[in-house]
Design a protein around this motif. Sequence first.
Motif, PDB file in Angstrom:
ATOM      1  N   LEU A  71      32.926-107.442-140.482  1.00  0.00           N
ATOM      2  CA  LEU A  71      32.450-106.080-140.730  1.00  0.00           C
ATOM      3  C   LEU A  71      30.928-106.104-140.813  1.00  0.00           C
ATOM      4  CD1 LEU A  71      32.996-103.077-141.446  1.00  0.00           C
ATOM      5  CD2 LEU A  71      32.929-103.784-143.849  1.00  0.00           C
ATOM      6  N   PRO A  72      30.211-105.468-139.851  1.00  0.00           N
ATOM      7  CA  PRO A  72      28.749-105.455-139.890  1.00  0.00           C
ATOM      8  C   PRO A  72      28.219-104.104-140.383  1.00  0.00           C
ATOM      9  CG  PRO A  72      29.495-105.002-137.655  1.00  0.00           C
ATOM     10  CD  PRO A  72      30.725-104.988-138.556  1.00  0.00           C
ATOM     11  N   VAL A  73      27.475-104.119-141.464  1.00  0.00           N
ATOM     12  CA  VAL A  73      26.898-102.878-142.001  1.00  0.00           C
ATOM     13  C   VAL A  73      25.444-103.147-142.381  1.00  0.00           C
ATOM     14  CG1 VAL A  73      27.108-101.019-143.688  1.00  0.00           C
ATOM     15  CG2 VAL A  73      29.160-102.219-142.910  1.00  0.00           C
ATOM     16  N   ASP A  74      24.547-102.993-141.421  1.00  0.00           N
ATOM     17  CA  ASP A  74      23.127-103.180-141.719  1.00  0.00           C
ATOM     18  C   ASP A  74      22.317-101.935-141.382  1.00  0.00           C
ATOM     19  OD1 ASP A  74      23.467-103.443-138.978  1.00  0.00           O
ATOM     20  OD2 ASP A  74      21.749-104.766-138.761  1.00  0.00           O
ATOM     21  N   GLN A  75      23.014-100.817-141.196  1.00  0.00           N
ATOM     22  CA  GLN A  75      22.323 -99.604-140.768  1.00  0.00           C
ATOM     23  C   GLN A  75      21.398 -99.016-141.826  1.00  0.00           C
ATOM     24  OE1 GLN A  75      25.526-100.222-140.406  1.00  0.00           O
ATOM     25  NE2 GLN A  75      26.174 -99.817-138.318  1.00  0.00           N
ATOM     26  N   GLY A  76      21.577 -99.423-143.085  1.00  0.00           N
ATOM     27  CA  GLY A  76      20.738 -98.886-144.143  1.00  0.00           C
ATOM     28  C   GLY A  76      19.261 -99.108-143.892  1.00  0.00           C
ATOM     29  N   ILE A  77      18.919-100.204-143.231  1.00  0.00           N
ATOM     30  CA  ILE A  77      17.524-100.450-142.864  1.00  0.00           C
ATOM     31  C   ILE A  77      17.261 -99.978-141.437  1.00  0.00           C
ATOM     32  CG2 ILE A  77      15.829-102.245-142.362  1.00  0.00           C
ATOM     33  CD1 ILE A  77      16.841-103.792-144.725  1.00  0.00           C
ATOM     34  N   GLU A  78      18.183-100.277-140.535  1.00  0.00           N
ATOM     35  CA  GLU A  78      17.968 -99.948-139.124  1.00  0.00           C
ATOM     36  C   GLU A  78      17.770 -98.446-138.910  1.00  0.00           C
ATOM     37  OE1 GLU A  78      18.177-101.983-136.244  1.00  0.00           O
ATOM     38  OE2 GLU A  78      18.404-103.867-137.336  1.00  0.00           O
ATOM     39  N   THR A  80      18.045 -95.944-141.693  1.00  0.00           N
ATOM     40  CA  THR A  80      17.933 -95.377-143.039  1.00  0.00           C
ATOM     41  C   THR A  80      19.312 -95.152-143.632  1.00  0.00           C
ATOM     42  OG1 THR A  80      17.976 -92.974-142.700  1.00  0.00           O
ATOM     43  CG2 THR A  80      15.892 -94.093-142.279  1.00  0.00           C
ATOM     44  N   ALA A  81      19.416 -95.371-144.931  1.00  0.00           N
ATOM     45  CA  ALA A  81      20.703 -95.254-145.608  1.00  0.00           C
ATOM     46  C   ALA A  81      21.225 -93.828-145.568  1.00  0.00           C
ATOM     47  CB  ALA A  81      20.565 -95.729-147.048  1.00  0.00           C
ATOM     48  N   GLY A  82      20.324 -92.850-145.671  1.00  0.00           N
ATOM     49  CA  GLY A  82      20.765 -91.452-145.665  1.00  0.00           C
ATOM     50  C   GLY A  82      21.460 -91.079-144.372  1.00  0.00           C
ATOM     51  N   ALA A  83      20.867 -91.464-143.242  1.00  0.00           N
ATOM     52  CA  ALA A  83      21.465 -91.141-141.947  1.00  0.00           C
ATOM     53  C   ALA A  83      22.775 -91.873-141.739  1.00  0.00           C
ATOM     54  CB  ALA A  83      20.486 -91.492-140.828  1.00  0.00           C
ATOM     55  N   SER A  84      22.892 -93.079-142.319  1.00  0.00           N
ATOM     56  CA  SER A  84      24.070 -93.905-142.076  1.00  0.00           C
ATOM     57  C   SER A  84      25.234 -93.582-142.998  1.00  0.00           C
ATOM     58  CB  SER A  84      23.704 -95.387-142.236  1.00  0.00           C
ATOM     59  OG  SER A  84      22.667 -95.747-141.361  1.00  0.00           O
ATOM     60  N   PHE A  85      24.939 -93.310-144.278  1.00  0.00           N
ATOM     61  CA  PHE A  85      26.001 -93.241-145.265  1.00  0.00           C
ATOM     62  C   PHE A  85      26.268 -91.844-145.818  1.00  0.00           C
ATOM     63  CE2 PHE A  85      24.222 -97.662-146.153  1.00  0.00           C
ATOM     64  CZ  PHE A  85      25.036 -98.244-145.200  1.00  0.00           C
ATOM     65  N   PRO A  89      29.464 -91.062-148.756  1.00  0.00           N
ATOM     66  CA  PRO A  89      28.493 -91.468-149.791  1.00  0.00           C
ATOM     67  C   PRO A  89      28.910 -92.662-150.631  1.00  0.00           C
ATOM     68  CG  PRO A  89      28.798 -89.089-149.788  1.00  0.00           C
ATOM     69  CD  PRO A  89      29.851 -89.656-148.886  1.00  0.00           C
ATOM     70  N   ILE A  90      30.202 -92.996-150.679  1.00  0.00           N
ATOM     71  CA  ILE A  90      30.595 -94.135-151.507  1.00  0.00           C
ATOM     72  C   ILE A  90      29.991 -95.435-150.993  1.00  0.00           C
ATOM     73  CG2 ILE A  90      32.756 -93.037-152.211  1.00  0.00           C
ATOM     74  CD1 ILE A  90      34.206 -95.003-150.318  1.00  0.00           C
ATOM     75  N   TYR A  91      29.568 -95.441-149.708  1.00  0.00           N
ATOM     76  CA  TYR A  91      29.018 -96.676-149.146  1.00  0.00           C
ATOM     77  C   TYR A  91      27.535 -96.846-149.417  1.00  0.00           C
ATOM     78  CZ  TYR A  91      33.604 -97.206-147.227  1.00  0.00           C
ATOM     79  OH  TYR A  91      34.958 -97.341-147.114  1.00  0.00           O
ATOM     80  N   PHE A  92      26.947 -95.915-150.190  1.00  0.00           N
ATOM     81  CA  PHE A  92      25.631 -96.199-150.750  1.00  0.00           C
ATOM     82  C   PHE A  92      25.747 -97.336-151.767  1.00  0.00           C
ATOM     83  CE2 PHE A  92      24.568 -91.836-149.343  1.00  0.00           C
ATOM     84  CZ  PHE A  92      23.351 -92.082-148.737  1.00  0.00           C
TER      85      PHE A  92
END
Length: 219
Positions: A71-78, A80-85, A89-92
């Motif tokens: 499971l790859p989840v690195d979008q928070g930086i790639e 931004t966390a707002g756009a990704s999660f 919202p639980i994945y913040f």
Amino acid sequence: MNKTVELLGDKAEYLLSHTCKTIDKSTLHLPSPHTVEEVWVASDRNIPTLNSLQRLLGHGRLGGTGYVSILPVDQGIEHTAGASFAPNPIYFDPENIVRLAIEGGCNGVASTLGVLGAVARRYAHKIPFVVKINHNELLTYPNSYDQVLFGSVEQAWEMGAVAVGATIYFGSAESRRQLTEIAAAFEHAHDLGMATILWCYLRNNAFKKDGVDYHNAAD
């Protein structure tokens, strides 16, 4: 098999009936329960690195098959966390990302230093961690395509990760720096007994084939 055909839709015939005529199947290393000893033992990887590879291959619902589901989840930086999660919202909460990988039976979970570091003491012994040590960011304008180190190999090792991962944008203006940077990081990771995973994408507007822009199609 019927379900697979249904999911593939109009591409089923092309994908399932294809016969490769350029590479003989006898030359391939197929996934198996013995992947580490059949493929990696003869390499220059040290024994702790082989152990890390085996731990990754042996975990989860695909454990022992030679196949890997991470499971790859690195979008928070790639991105931004707002756009990704924002849609979920639980994945913040980093813990929910790791719990999703565990409940899904994944071989491992790949994410940022911050996400995995926040929960390493609770979960690094429950599922193999893969720390992605470099990232692009899409907040600058105009956008640039340059993977930059956001964490160190030592930090990944200290949190108990079995592997580090990195991305290289081949064809980008910064690709030579990325290549030497990640080669050195991966060498250090192997010295510490960690496996390494490389994600590769084309990032160059000049790369086109049959009208497809591979600069944008790489996603």
